[in-house]
Design an enzyme around this catalytic site. Structure first.
Site, PDB file in Angstrom:
ATOM      1  N   LYS A   1       0.842  -1.221   0.000  1.00  0.00           N
ATOM      2  CA  LYS A   1       0.000   0.000   0.000  1.00  0.00           C
ATOM      3  C   LYS A   1       0.863   1.252   0.000  1.00  0.00           C
ATOM      4  CE  LYS A   1       0.751   1.193   4.421  1.00  0.00           C
ATOM      5  NZ  LYS A   1       1.223   2.459   4.954  1.00  0.00           N
TER       6      LYS A   1
ATOM      7  N   THR B   1      -3.613   5.391   3.711  1.00  0.00           N
ATOM      8  CA  THR B   1      -2.328   5.950   3.289  1.00  0.00           C
ATOM      9  C   THR B   1      -2.437   6.728   1.974  1.00  0.00           C
ATOM     10  OG1 THR B   1      -1.419   3.970   4.333  1.00  0.00           O
ATOM     11  CG2 THR B   1       0.118   5.357   3.175  1.00  0.00           C
TER      12      THR B   1
END
Ligand SMILES: NC(=O)C1=CN([C@@H]2O[C@H](COP(=O)(O)OP(=O)(O)OC[C@H]3O[C@@H](n4cnc5c(N)ncnc54)[C@H](O)[C@@H]3O)[C@@H](O)[C@H]2O)C=CC1
Ligand SMILES: O=C(CO)COP(=O)(O)O
Length: 320
Positions: A185, A242
């Site tokens: 990610k 994120t």
């Protein structure tokens, strides 16, 4: 229960703060001066400024003292994990080691659990990962994390010992899936930051997150992860956080690429090395990972954002 956190960066310090109500907590720094400063100022002014260290936390640079605890959380950057473990190998033998880092080691292509297994073969490894900014944890905001551990009984004990009033832990035995979700990610967050920084808009970000998630799944399944793990906190959950918040260093690094401005080289940005590692592995395996490859090229300066977008948009049309 006693816990030591090895590594006094932002994440390690926040975990130590959160765990203080659960038992004895020690925060270890490899830097004697930093340990002394934190001990007296009761604050990690370098990495987590503005949050007080509770009086109960013992801060030390003495590794013998730190490794006496029942559980050791290892909170160092992924590319430093092997060195950190090797430097303390004799003290860590036979211990419960919970890796708190997110990434793929560039030199080996391995994740944190495998690095622990290689360097401290008789340790009992686990992984703590998921959507959580150090600042949020340190301020006691509600956070849910994934605890990955192959040993069911150890997993139950750790889940109980590391859950706090505001930090809720879910268990999984899929260590590969949990470590890859957290690692990959960060790569997508750099890509999303670059898109927003270059003014490409929210639609472009949504496309990158979705197609990036497809790459994460492809890569993780190839390495033996379970699909449902990627759909959970350690995968989709952390991707969403994120890629959409300026609290993320990976996202901010991407923003700086998109805006063509300098970024502080002392800041930990795990996605840069992981994008390279991921690209090398994908190439060797014949896996199609266009966004990861583009992020690796962007991060190394081989591509400008304009070139990157042109390359992605000009790929052959295909089914979703
Ligand atoms: N900051 C955050 O919000 C979160 C960070 N993480 C992960 O935690 C890991 C650590 O990140 P941060 O604490 O944020 O980084 P940081 O840059 O704030 O701190 C890193 C710490 O590791 C220490 N360190 C580096 N090499 C070492 C070695 N060889 N031996 C001992 N200590 C060493 C440094 O002295 C520093 O205190 C990363 O993998 C990151 O992805 C995970 C979730 C949240
Ligand atoms: O892993 C994190 C949030 O879950 C922290 O992200 P950054 O390392 O990009 O700051």
């Amino acid at each position: 229960m006693s816990v030591s956190v090895l590594g006094s960066g932002a994440f390690g310090t926040s975990l130590a703060i959160s765990l203080t109500g659960n038992g004895s907590v020690t925060l270890w720094s490899r830097d004697q001066d930093q340990a002394h400063h934190m001990q007296t100022a009761r604050e990690n002014t370098q990495r987590l400024p503005g949050v007080a260290l509770p009086a109960d936390i013992k801060v030390t640079s003495n590794i013998d003292q730190a490794t006496k605890a029942d559980v050791l959380l290892i909170a160092v950057p992924m590319q430093k994990l092997r060195d950190a473990l090797q430097a303390q190998a004799s003290d860590l033998a036979g211990k419960t080691l919970v890796a708190c880092c997110k990434g793929i080691e560039l030199s080996s292509g391995l994740g944190p659990i495998s690095v622990i297994q290689q360097t401290i073969p008789d340790a009992r490894p686990a992984l703590l990962t998921g959507p959580s900014f150090a600042d949020d944890i340190a301020r006691g905001l509600p956070t849910a994390l994934t605890l990955a551990c192959a040993d069911d009984s150890l997993s139950l004990t750790l889940q109980h010992d590391l859950t706090t009033a505001n930090l809720r832990l879910y268990r999984t035995t899929d260590m590969i899936g949990a470590e890859l979700g957290g690692a990959l990610k960060n790569v997508m967050a750099i890509g999303c930051g670059a898109a927003i920084g270059a003014g490409l808009g929210e639609s472009a970000r949504a496309a990158l997150m979705t197609r990036g998630f497809a790459e994460m799944q492809r890569f993780a399944l190839m390495r033996g992860a379970r699909p449902d793990t990627l759909m959970g906190l350690s995968g989709l959950g952390d991707l969403v956080l994120t890629c959409s918040s300026e609290l993320s260093r990976n996202y901010r690094f991407g923003l700086s690429l998109g805006r063509n401005i300098q970024f502080d080289t002392h800041t930990t940005v795990e996605g840069v090395a992981t994008a390279r590692a991921m690209t090398e592995i994908a190439t060797a395996e014949g896996l199609d990972m266009p966004i990861s490859t583009t992020v690796a090229d962007l991060s190394s300066g081989a591509y400008s954002v304009t070139e990157a977008i042109r390359a992605l948009l000009n790929r052959p049309l295909k089914e979703e």
